[in-house]
Design a protein around this motif. Structure first.
Motif, PDB file in Angstrom:
ATOM      1  N   ALA A  76       0.908  -1.117  -0.033  1.00  0.00           N
ATOM      2  CA  ALA A  76       0.089   0.117  -0.126  1.00  0.00           C
ATOM      3  C   ALA A  76       0.905   1.412  -0.074  1.00  0.00           C
ATOM      4  O   ALA A  76       0.634   2.125  -0.678  1.00  0.00           O
ATOM      5  N   ALA A  77       2.129   1.242   0.839  1.00  0.00           N
ATOM      6  CA  ALA A  77       2.743   2.412   0.735  1.00  0.00           C
ATOM      7  C   ALA A  77       3.678   2.748  -0.581  1.00  0.00           C
ATOM      8  O   ALA A  77       3.753   3.668  -0.899  1.00  0.00           O
ATOM      9  N   ALA A  78       4.004   1.519  -1.299  1.00  0.00           N
ATOM     10  CA  ALA A  78       4.446   1.564  -2.508  1.00  0.00           C
ATOM     11  C   ALA A  78       3.492   2.147  -3.571  1.00  0.00           C
ATOM     12  O   ALA A  78       4.123   2.857  -4.218  1.00  0.00           O
ATOM     13  N   LEU A  79       2.373   1.804  -3.375  1.00  0.00           N
ATOM     14  CA  LEU A  79       1.364   2.203  -4.474  1.00  0.00           C
ATOM     15  C   LEU A  79       1.082   3.602  -4.265  1.00  0.00           C
ATOM     16  O   LEU A  79       0.903   4.524  -5.073  1.00  0.00           O
ATOM     17  N   ALA A  80       0.984   4.085  -2.813  1.00  0.00           N
ATOM     18  CA  ALA A  80       0.796   5.337  -2.518  1.00  0.00           C
ATOM     19  C   ALA A  80       2.039   6.483  -3.291  1.00  0.00           C
ATOM     20  O   ALA A  80       1.615   7.402  -3.476  1.00  0.00           O
ATOM     21  N   GLU A  81       3.094   5.738  -2.896  1.00  0.00           N
ATOM     22  CA  GLU A  81       4.283   6.624  -3.334  1.00  0.00           C
ATOM     23  C   GLU A  81       4.308   6.744  -5.029  1.00  0.00           C
ATOM     24  O   GLU A  81       4.569   7.680  -5.558  1.00  0.00           O
ATOM     25  N   TRP A  82       3.697   5.574  -5.787  1.00  0.00           N
ATOM     26  CA  TRP A  82       3.892   5.482  -7.141  1.00  0.00           C
ATOM     27  C   TRP A  82       2.427   6.599  -7.596  1.00  0.00           C
ATOM     28  O   TRP A  82       2.906   7.184  -8.556  1.00  0.00           O
ATOM     29  N   ALA A  83       1.462   6.442  -6.720  1.00  0.00           N
ATOM     30  CA  ALA A  83       0.354   7.441  -7.159  1.00  0.00           C
ATOM     31  C   ALA A  83       0.809   8.916  -7.226  1.00  0.00           C
ATOM     32  O   ALA A  83       0.329   9.827  -8.031  1.00  0.00           O
TER      33      ALA A  83
END
Length: 179
Positions: A76-83
């Motif tokens: 979830a943290a990686a996806l939030a950073e990507w977004a």
């Protein structure tokens, strides 16, 4: 029912949006909290979704589906950073999906060359393309023309170009057009 369009982390290479349909209890307060989701690109987790079999790979809620509004964990943290890094890309794709879903009544006729340039990167699964063709020597014995509904193509007795309510589906403001 609420339909969310999103690009999950592992599906980003497909270039196609994924549709999640939330039914019954989830379509109430849980989905109301998602009203600002599209503007902020929040990370939201869904559990127990099932695959439905139309229009690509849409998912639908089940009796055991839950929505986790602030998921924890590395993914979830990686996806939030990507977004956060790709905010412009997400906004462009979101605008494109809304443009395709909310098309104008006016049809854009394109050329065969423009159609050949379409790739999965610049085309969505719900997108419709219209070509103007000329049949040089048509066989009029095989031609079956009629006036039909602009929505469902069913035959109608309404004069061409007039709006009416479709008797087959009950949709209002459809136009009688030659078919």
């Amino acid at each position: 029912m609420l339909i969310l369009t999103w690009w999950p982390y592992r599906f980003l290479s497909t270039q196609q949006p994924l549709i999640i349909s939330a039914w019954n209890d989830l379509a109430g307060p849980d989905c109301d909290r998602l009203s600002t989701w599209a503007a902020k690109f929040n990370i939201i987790r869904f559990t127990a979704l099932k695959v439905t079999s139309h229009k690509g790979l849409p998912l639908a809620s089940t009796m055991s589906t839950t929505i986790i509004h602030e998921p924890n964990g590395d993914r979830a943290a990686a996806l939030a950073e990507w977004a956060l890094r790709h905010r412009d890309t997400l906004a462009d794709r979101q605008a494109r999906v809304l443009d395709v879903r909310n098309t104008s009544k006016e049809r854009q006729v394109m050329t065969i060359c423009a159609l050949k340039e379409k790739k999965d990167v610049n085309t969505l699964q719900d997108e419709r393309q219209f070509l103007r063709v000329v049949v040089p020597e048509p066989s009029f014995e095989k031609l079956h023309a009629y006036l039909g509904c602009s929505n469902c193509n069913k035959r109608t007795d309404v004069p061409a170009g007039e709006t009416h309510t479709c008797l087959n589906y009950g949709q209002e403001n459809v136009i009688s057009i030659p078919r």
